[in-house]
Design a protein around this motif. Structure first.
Motif, PDB file in Angstrom:
ATOM      1  N   THR A 249     -26.490  17.832 -17.261  1.00 14.96           N
ATOM      2  CA  THR A 249     -25.772  18.213 -16.036  1.00 14.96           C
ATOM      3  C   THR A 249     -26.706  19.000 -15.107  1.00 14.96           C
ATOM      4  OG1 THR A 249     -23.744  18.299 -17.314  1.00 14.96           O
ATOM      5  CG2 THR A 249     -23.702  19.370 -15.155  1.00 14.96           C
TER       6      THR A 249
ATOM      7  N   ALA B  45     -18.859  34.402 -22.608  1.00 22.64           N
ATOM      8  CA  ALA B  45     -19.651  35.498 -22.031  1.00 22.64           C
ATOM      9  C   ALA B  45     -20.364  34.988 -20.787  1.00 22.64           C
ATOM     10  CB  ALA B  45     -20.682  36.029 -23.034  1.00 22.64           C
ATOM     11  N   ASP B  46     -20.155  35.695 -19.681  1.00 20.07           N
ATOM     12  CA  ASP B  46     -20.982  35.445 -18.506  1.00 20.07           C
ATOM     13  C   ASP B  46     -22.302  36.161 -18.793  1.00 20.07           C
ATOM     14  OD1 ASP B  46     -22.339  35.666 -16.113  1.00 20.07           O
ATOM     15  OD2 ASP B  46     -20.533  36.002 -14.919  1.00 20.07           O
ATOM     16  N   ALA B  47     -23.391  35.412 -18.846  1.00 19.93           N
ATOM     17  CA  ALA B  47     -24.673  35.982 -19.280  1.00 19.93           C
ATOM     18  C   ALA B  47     -25.247  36.975 -18.270  1.00 19.93           C
ATOM     19  CB  ALA B  47     -25.679  34.878 -19.570  1.00 19.93           C
TER      20      ALA B  47
ATOM     21  N   ASN C 216     -20.649  30.460 -23.893  1.00 22.12           N
ATOM     22  CA  ASN C 216     -20.911  29.936 -22.557  1.00 22.12           C
ATOM     23  C   ASN C 216     -20.078  30.760 -21.568  1.00 22.12           C
ATOM     24  OD1 ASN C 216     -21.770  28.261 -20.389  1.00 22.12           O
ATOM     25  ND2 ASN C 216     -21.813  26.489 -21.761  1.00 22.12           N
TER      26      ASN C 216
ATOM     27  N   GLY D 249     -30.058  19.052 -15.145  1.00 24.07           N
ATOM     28  CA  GLY D 249     -31.164  18.184 -14.727  1.00 24.07           C
ATOM     29  C   GLY D 249     -30.745  17.255 -13.596  1.00 24.07           C
TER      30      GLY D 249
ATOM     31  N   GLY E  32     -29.252  27.860 -16.891  1.00 30.33           N
ATOM     32  CA  GLY E  32     -29.937  27.765 -15.608  1.00 30.33           C
ATOM     33  C   GLY E  32     -28.978  27.308 -14.529  1.00 30.33           C
TER      34      GLY E  32
ATOM     35  N   THR F  22     -37.383  26.454 -20.431  1.00 31.10           N
ATOM     36  CA  THR F  22     -37.950  26.562 -19.094  1.00 31.10           C
ATOM     37  C   THR F  22     -38.523  25.215 -18.658  1.00 31.10           C
ATOM     38  OG1 THR F  22     -39.464  27.858 -17.723  1.00 31.10           O
ATOM     39  CG2 THR F  22     -40.226  27.328 -19.948  1.00 31.10           C
ATOM     40  N   TYR F  23     -39.111  25.207 -17.456  1.00 32.67           N
ATOM     41  CA  TYR F  23     -39.688  23.965 -16.927  1.00 32.67           C
ATOM     42  C   TYR F  23     -41.000  24.265 -16.201  1.00 32.67           C
ATOM     43  CZ  TYR F  23     -40.417  19.651 -14.556  1.00 32.67           C
ATOM     44  OH  TYR F  23     -40.994  18.508 -14.113  1.00 32.67           O
TER      45      TYR F  23
ATOM     46  N   PRO G   7     -38.445  16.751 -18.149  1.00 35.90           N
ATOM     47  CA  PRO G   7     -37.175  16.491 -17.459  1.00 35.90           C
ATOM     48  C   PRO G   7     -36.236  15.707 -18.377  1.00 35.90           C
ATOM     49  CG  PRO G   7     -38.988  15.277 -16.427  1.00 35.90           C
ATOM     50  CD  PRO G   7     -39.587  16.203 -17.426  1.00 35.90           C
TER      51      PRO G   7
ATOM     52  N   GLY H 260     -25.219  28.150 -23.827  1.00 39.66           N
ATOM     53  CA  GLY H 260     -25.484  27.075 -22.874  1.00 39.66           C
ATOM     54  C   GLY H 260     -25.119  25.651 -23.244  1.00 39.66           C
ATOM     55  N   ALA H 261     -24.335  25.436 -24.326  1.00 36.89           N
ATOM     56  CA  ALA H 261     -23.877  24.064 -24.590  1.00 36.89           C
ATOM     57  C   ALA H 261     -22.666  23.786 -23.690  1.00 36.89           C
ATOM     58  CB  ALA H 261     -23.509  23.900 -26.062  1.00 36.89           C
ATOM     59  N   LEU H 262     -22.818  22.851 -22.787  1.00 38.05           N
ATOM     60  CA  LEU H 262     -21.746  22.523 -21.832  1.00 38.05           C
ATOM     61  C   LEU H 262     -21.051  21.234 -22.249  1.00 38.05           C
ATOM     62  CD1 LEU H 262     -20.472  23.249 -19.038  1.00 38.05           C
ATOM     63  CD2 LEU H 262     -22.206  21.758 -18.007  1.00 38.05           C
TER      64      LEU H 262
ATOM     65  N   ILE I  48     -28.997  20.396 -23.799  1.00 40.75           N
ATOM     66  CA  ILE I  48     -30.027  20.624 -24.823  1.00 40.75           C
ATOM     67  C   ILE I  48     -29.463  21.572 -25.899  1.00 40.75           C
ATOM     68  CG2 ILE I  48     -32.360  21.494 -25.241  1.00 40.75           C
ATOM     69  CD1 ILE I  48     -32.970  20.666 -22.246  1.00 40.75           C
TER      70      ILE I  48
HETATM   71  N1  NAD Z   1     -32.585  19.123 -17.953  1.00 39.31           N
HETATM   72  C1  NAD Z   1     -33.864  19.310 -17.689  1.00 39.31           C
HETATM   73  O1  NAD Z   1     -34.531  18.465 -17.099  1.00 39.31           O
HETATM   74  C2  NAD Z   1     -34.533  20.573 -18.132  1.00 39.31           C
HETATM   75  C3  NAD Z   1     -35.947  20.616 -18.240  1.00 39.31           C
HETATM   76  C4  NAD Z   1     -36.557  21.804 -18.639  1.00 39.31           C
HETATM   77  C5  NAD Z   1     -35.769  22.932 -18.886  1.00 39.31           C
HETATM   78  N2  NAD Z   1     -34.388  22.859 -18.772  1.00 39.31           N
HETATM   79  C6  NAD Z   1     -33.601  24.077 -19.014  1.00 39.31           C
HETATM   80  O2  NAD Z   1     -32.801  23.896 -20.161  1.00 39.31           O
HETATM   81  C7  NAD Z   1     -31.711  24.823 -20.084  1.00 39.31           C
HETATM   82  C8  NAD Z   1     -30.421  24.093 -20.402  1.00 39.31           C
HETATM   83  O3  NAD Z   1     -30.099  23.180 -19.390  1.00 39.31           O
HETATM   84  P1  NAD Z   1     -29.561  21.704 -19.671  1.00 39.31           P
HETATM   85  O4  NAD Z   1     -30.533  20.777 -19.050  1.00 39.31           O
HETATM   86  O5  NAD Z   1     -29.179  21.535 -21.097  1.00 39.31           O
HETATM   87  O6  NAD Z   1     -28.270  21.645 -18.721  1.00 39.31           O
HETATM   88  P2  NAD Z   1     -26.743  22.112 -18.917  1.00 39.31           P
HETATM   89  O7  NAD Z   1     -26.147  22.006 -17.547  1.00 39.31           O
HETATM   90  O8  NAD Z   1     -26.113  21.331 -20.002  1.00 39.31           O
HETATM   91  O9  NAD Z   1     -26.862  23.652 -19.371  1.00 39.31           O
HETATM   92  C9  NAD Z   1     -26.915  24.742 -18.460  1.00 39.31           C
HETATM   93  C10 NAD Z   1     -25.956  25.783 -19.018  1.00 39.31           C
HETATM   94  O10 NAD Z   1     -26.019  27.028 -18.311  1.00 39.31           O
HETATM   95  C11 NAD Z   1     -24.716  27.582 -18.424  1.00 39.31           C
HETATM   96  N3  NAD Z   1     -24.498  28.699 -17.496  1.00 39.31           N
HETATM   97  C12 NAD Z   1     -24.547  28.663 -16.129  1.00 39.31           C
HETATM   98  N4  NAD Z   1     -24.213  29.876 -15.640  1.00 39.31           N
HETATM   99  C13 NAD Z   1     -23.984  30.691 -16.711  1.00 39.31           C
HETATM  100  C14 NAD Z   1     -23.621  32.055 -16.850  1.00 39.31           C
HETATM  101  N5  NAD Z   1     -23.431  32.855 -15.777  1.00 39.31           N
HETATM  102  N6  NAD Z   1     -23.454  32.572 -18.091  1.00 39.31           N
HETATM  103  C15 NAD Z   1     -23.643  31.796 -19.201  1.00 39.31           C
HETATM  104  N7  NAD Z   1     -23.996  30.489 -19.123  1.00 39.31           N
HETATM  105  C16 NAD Z   1     -24.159  29.943 -17.895  1.00 39.31           C
HETATM  106  C17 NAD Z   1     -23.850  26.384 -18.088  1.00 39.31           C
HETATM  107  O11 NAD Z   1     -22.462  26.580 -18.372  1.00 39.31           O
HETATM  108  C18 NAD Z   1     -24.493  25.322 -18.950  1.00 39.31           C
HETATM  109  O12 NAD Z   1     -23.925  25.314 -20.254  1.00 39.31           O
HETATM  110  C19 NAD Z   1     -31.775  25.445 -18.685  1.00 39.31           C
HETATM  111  O13 NAD Z   1     -32.458  26.675 -18.747  1.00 39.31           O
HETATM  112  C20 NAD Z   1     -32.615  24.424 -17.937  1.00 39.31           C
HETATM  113  O14 NAD Z   1     -33.221  24.967 -16.787  1.00 39.31           O
HETATM  114  C21 NAD Z   1     -33.782  21.715 -18.419  1.00 39.31           C
END
Ligand code: NAD
Length: 272
Positions: free
Chosen positions: A200, A65-67, A41, A202, A96, A149-150, A196, A15-17, A22
Motif C-alpha cells: 500500500t 498504538a499511534d507510533a 498498528n 509503495g 512510513g 528504509t529505502y 521497491p 506496521g502490518a496493514l 512487509i
Molecule cells: N514498499 C516499498 O517499496 C518499500 C521499500 C523500502 C522500504 N519500505 C518501508 O517499509 C515499511 C513498511 O511499508 P510497506 O511497504 O509494508 O507498506 P504498508 O502500507 O503496508 O505499511 C506502512 C504501515 O505504516 C503504518 N502507519 C502509518 N502511520 C502510522 C502511525 N501513526 N502509527 C503506527 N503505524 C502507522 C500503516 O498503518 C501501515 O501499516 C515503511 O517504512 C516503508 O517506507 C517500503
C-alpha cells in the motif's frame, strides 16, 4: 522452511496493514521460526480489521498504538511485556507515511504542516519507540531492533518526495540511538534498505510500476520481494547476527552498487 531461529523469543511488530505489507510477512515468518509477539498498528489501520486474521493465524494479540504518541507507546510496551511474560527480544518498525505524497504536493511546493506530520510518523516515531523501550529497560540483552528504509535516503529518486528526507532522518536515528542502546544495554539497532515492493505504501509513490521494473532490470539478482525481506529481517532478529549494529543494510538484489546494467543500456544503444 523453518530453522527455529527465533524459538522462545518475544517481539513487537509494527506496521502490518494487509497481506502485502512487509511487516505481515515478517510476522508470518517470525511465527514459523518459533517467536511469540504482539502486533500493533495505528487505531485507524486497526479499524480496517484485516490484522485480526494475522493475529489469529500467528496466535498473537493486537494492541493499537499511534507510533507518534508516547502515551500509546508506553501502554503498548507495558502490555506487551505482560502478555508475552518478559522482556522483548525483537522489534520491527515498519511505518512510513508522507502527507505531501498523499495529497499530491510536489517536493518543490511542500506543505510544511504535512512535512512535519510525515517526519513525525516516518522517522521520529522510531526515536519515540526506542526512547520508551530504553527507559523501561524493556529489551533483553542482545535484543534486536530493526526499521525498514529505502535508498532514496542516499540517492535522488524524484517521485519519492519528502519520504527521501524522512528515510535519511530515520537512518540517522538508528545510528544515534543505536550507540546508546549498544553501550548501555547490549541491544543492536539497524535499518534494512529494501527494494521497491508492491505494498500500500509503495504503490502510493507516483510512477511506482515503471520504477519497480527499472529496479528489477538494474539489479543483478532482481528486486527483493516482501517475503525475502522478511527472511532477512528474521536473521537480524536471530542470535546469528549479535554483533551487527548501527548499520544500514541494503537488501535490494545489488541495486545500490550498480551504475548501469546491460539490460538497461540496451534500451539506449544505437540499434543500427
Ligand atoms: N514498499 C516499498 O517499496 C518499500 C521499500 C523500502 C522500504 N519500505 C518501508 O517499509 C515499511 C513498511 O511499508 P510497506 O511497504 O509494508 O507498506 P504498508 O502500507 O503496508 O505499511 C506502512 C504501515 O505504516 C503504518 N502507519 C502509518 N502511520 C502510522 C502511525 N501513526 N502509527 C503506527 N503505524 C502507522 C500503516 O498503518 C501501515 O501499516 C515503511 O517504512 C516503508 O517506507 C517500503
Amino acid at each position: 522452511m523453518s530453522y527455529n531461529l527465533l524459538k522462545g523469543k518475544r517481539g513487537i511488530i509494527f506496521g502490518a496493514l494487509n497481506e502485502h505489507s512487509i511487516a505481515w510477512k515478517v510476522a508470518e515468518r517470525a511465527h514459523e521460526e518459533g517467536a511469540t509477539f504482539v502486533l500493533t498498528n495505528a487505531p485507524i489501520a486497526l479499524r480496517m480489521g484485516e490484522l485480526n486474521a494475522l493475529a489469529e493465524k500467528t496466535g498473537s494479540q493486537v494492541i493499537g498504538a499511534d507510533a507518534t504518541s508516547l502515551d500509546d507507546l508506553n501502554n503498548l510496551v507495558e502490555k506487551s511485556m505482560e502478555i508475552l511474560g518478559g522482556k522483548i527480544d525483537f522489534v520491527l518498525h515498519s511505518i512510513g507515511m508522507s502527507v505531501n505524497v498523499r495529497k499530491g504536493k510536489h517536493y518543490t511546493d511542500s506543505n510544511y504542516d504535512y512535512t512535519t506530520k510525515g517526519w513525525d510518523i516516518s522517522a521520529v516515531s522510531f526515536h519515540k519507540v526506542m526512547n520508551v523501550l530504553y527507559k523501561k529497560e524493556a529489551m533483553s540483552e542482545w535484543g534486536s531492533i530493526v526499521a525498514l528504509t529505502y535508498m532514496a535516503a542516499q540517492r535522488v529518486f524524484p517521485d519519492y518526495n519528502d519520504m527521501a528526507d524522512n528515510k535519511a532522518y530515520l537512518e540517522s536515528i538508528a545510528r544515534s540511538f543505536g550507540y546508546f542502546f549498544g553501550r548501555d544495554q547490549n541491544v543492536r539497532v539497524n535499518t534494512i534498505s529494501q527494494s521497491p515492493t508492491p505494498t500500500t505504501a509503495g504503490n502510493g509513490v507516483k510512477g511506482f510500476g515503471g520504477f519497480i521494473e527499472y529496479a528489477e532490470k538494474m539489479s543483478p539478482l532482481g528486486n527483493a520481494t516482501a517475503l525475502e525481506c522478511a527472511d532477512y529481517t528474521i536473521t537480524m532478529f536471530s542470535d546469528l547476527t549479535k554483533k551487527v549494529t548501527l548499520q544500514n543494510l541494503f537488501h535490494d538484489g545489488g541495486f545500490s552498487n550498480m551504475g548501469v546494467s546491460e539490460t538497461v543500456m540496451d534500451k539506449f544503444v544505437d540499434q543500427e
